[in-house]
Structure formats: structure tokens, C-alpha cells
Design an enzyme around this catalytic site. Structure first.
Site, PDB file in Angstrom:
ATOM      1  N   PRO A 146       0.849  -1.209   0.000  1.00  0.00           N
ATOM      2  CA  PRO A 146       0.000   0.000   0.000  1.00  0.00           C
ATOM      3  C   PRO A 146       0.882   1.256   0.000  1.00  0.00           C
ATOM      4  O   PRO A 146       1.764   1.395   0.832  1.00  0.00           O
ATOM      5  CB  PRO A 146      -0.789  -0.095   1.303  1.00  0.00           C
ATOM      6  CG  PRO A 146      -0.578  -1.478   1.824  1.00  0.00           C
ATOM      7  CD  PRO A 146       0.702  -1.985   1.224  1.00  0.00           C
ATOM      8  N   GLU A 147       0.655   2.126  -0.951  1.00  0.00           N
ATOM      9  CA  GLU A 147       1.382   3.394  -1.034  1.00  0.00           C
ATOM     10  C   GLU A 147       0.515   4.500  -0.431  1.00  0.00           C
ATOM     11  O   GLU A 147      -0.649   4.277  -0.097  1.00  0.00           O
ATOM     12  CB  GLU A 147       1.715   3.697  -2.499  1.00  0.00           C
ATOM     13  CG  GLU A 147       2.651   2.687  -3.143  1.00  0.00           C
ATOM     14  CD  GLU A 147       4.101   2.815  -2.668  1.00  0.00           C
ATOM     15  OE1 GLU A 147       4.397   3.750  -1.889  1.00  0.00           O
ATOM     16  OE2 GLU A 147       4.926   1.980  -3.064  1.00  0.00           O
TER      17      GLU A 147
END
Ligand SMILES: [Zn+2]
Length: 273
Positions: free
Chosen positions: A2-3
Site C-alpha cells: 500500500p502506497e
């Protein structure tokens, strides 16, 4: 992984739970990147007042303290009905007073679920973070000033969370391409004009990704396994060996800090004095 845009999307999706209270904490697995502390039980009985984000950290605020949550490599948070059985890898759950439950799911267990009684922004994980990329604290001048003594590759420099938060690998690849900067250029060798170009593209690309809710490619692969629309918009990331969309030369692959880095040796020439 997840960014920042996915974390922001997660945050927005969880806002409806604010105002509800925690009836019960359930911890199925304490062994995350750092152990889930016993002190987290202080969240029982508390009303969830705020949910904010700093970098890729989420802060769930109550009158007594804050839960500091990080999704690590594979974590996710979701609201489910209380009656839904736990899934494998659901490690922490907050059972809420409105028949819902907030569940932290993390197969690889690189995430965090901590409890902070003091001002969370002073916590050691957060205190030294660089500015948020879409705020006025982040600018070309900021990058220029911090880079004057830095011999490290520009790509590693912009991905360093102490410089600016949220520039993940995909975004760094794309921003350097648009800015015409070779990813291995020493950060100190770039001019303010170079940083102005780079800053603009980081701002634009991250802003667009946040608006869309992230670019994690697997999210854009449909049920038939075809890539989604965003991948077709990527200029370099994942396109090694394919022709540059500007000059048609074959794109090159290099590892920078062990992260795959794709660039065009024509559009992003190697730096020379
Ligand atoms: Zn090119």
C-alpha cells in the site's frame, strides 16, 4: 505494497466509523513488525474521534490516546459486520458499539498497531518524517536545500521519507522520466531548475494517484487478468525493454537501492558536468 494514495483512500473509507465507541478490543496475533502492546486495551470504552494520516501512518484518535497503524507490505483495514467470522490474518479487531467491527488484516505481518498516550506526532516513527507531498512545506527549494551535500542517487533521495513522504517506487520512476532526469544522478548535482521540474511532476503524479485512490497495479487487473487503465498510462514503470513513448528507444532497467528502476537513456541522459 500500500502506497500513500491507498492509505489515504483507506482513511477516507473509514471516516464513517468516527463517533462510534469501542466496546471490545480483540487481538488474535501480537507479532507484527513491533508487538501489539498490552496498553492498546486502553482503547476499550473510548469514542473514536479522529482519523488522520501522516505519511503512510494512520492515527486513530480518542480522548485517552491514539492508535498508530501502519499497513506494512500487505496490511488492510476494513469495517465489517460484527457477526462476520474472522478471516485468517485478521490480527486486531475493534468491536464497535454500532454492530460494526474494524479489522486489521496483514498476511505478512510487517504492519503496526501501536498505542500512544502522548502527542503522536512526537513519536519517534513520525517526528523525523519529511513534509507531506501535497502541502506547501514540500517545494523545489526544499528538495534543493536538503540535497546540497547528498551524493546518493536522486531516485533514492526522493524516496527517502525523511526528505518527503509518499514517493513510492512507481511514482519515483514516473516523475524522473517526466522530469528528464537519470535516476542515478547524484542528488547534489541537480540544479534548482531541475528540482522545480521534478517537484512539479511529483506533485502532479501523486495528486492524480490520490484522486484515483492509488495505482497498485494488482488493483487494476480485472477478473480476466487484463491490466487496467492506469498501467497503460505509466510511461516507464514495468515497461523495461519496451519502446519509450516519446522517442521509441528501448527502455532500460537498473536496480537503485534494490528497487527496480526503468528509464530512457535518451530522454533521461546520464548526468555529466
Ligand atoms: Zn525516450
Amino acid at each position: 505494497m500500500p502506497e500513500l494514495p491507498e492509505v489515504e483512500t483507506t482513511r477516507l473509507g473509514l471516516l464513517p466509523m468516527l463517533g462510534s465507541s469501542v466496546l471490545k478490543l480483540e487481538v488474535m496475533q501480537t507479532r507484527l513488525r513491533l508487538p501489539v502492546p498490552e496498553s492498546l486495551s486502553a482503547i476499550e470504552g473510548q469514542r473514536l474521534d479522529t482519523l488522520t494520516r501522516r505519511g503512510k501512518y494512520l492515527l486513530l484518535g480518542t480522548a485517552k490516546g491514539s492508535a498508530l497503524i501502519h499497513l506494512g507490505m500487505s496490511g488492510s483495514l476494513r469495517l465489517t459486520a460484527n457477526t462476520e467470522p474472522y478471516r485468517k490474518h485478521d490480527h486486531v479487531a475493534l468491536v464497535l458499539n454500532n454492530d460494526w467491527s474494524l479489522r486489521f488484516h496483514d498476511p505478512r505481518r510487517f504492519g503496526l498497531f501501536l498505542w500512544l498516550e502522548d502527542e503522536p506526532l512526537n513519536h519517534k516513527l513520525l517526528a523525523s518524517l519529511g513534509p507531506e507531498p501535497l502541502t506547501p512545506a514540500f517545494s523545489a527549494e526544499h528538495l534543493y536545500r536538503l540535497s546540497r551535500t547528498k551524493k546518493q542517487a536522486i531516485k533514492s533521495f526522493i524516496m527517502d521519507g525523511h526528505v518527503v513522504v509518499g514517493v513510492g517506487n512507481i511514482y519515483a520512476n514516473e516523475a524522473l522520466f517526466y522530469a528528464g532526469i537519470h535516476p542515478l544522478t547524484p542528488a547534489k548535482d541537480l540544479s534548482l531548475t531541475d528540482y522545480q521540474r521534478l517537484y512539479q511532476h511529483i506533485y502532479r503524479i501523486l495528486g492524480a494517484a490520490i484522486e484515483r485512490g492509488g495505482t497498485t497495479l494488482r488493483d487494476f487487473v480485472n477478473s480476466k487478468g487484463d491490466p487496467g487503465y492506469f498501467q497503460q498510462e505509466l510511461m516507464v514503470y514495468g515497461r523495461e525493454g519496451k519502446p519509450c513513448m516519446i522517442c521509441q528507444q528501448s527502455l532500460q532497467l537498473v536496480r537503485v537501492n534494490n528497487r527496480s528502476t526503468v528509464y530512457c537513456s535518451h530522454c533521461q541522459p546520464a548526468f555529466s558536468e
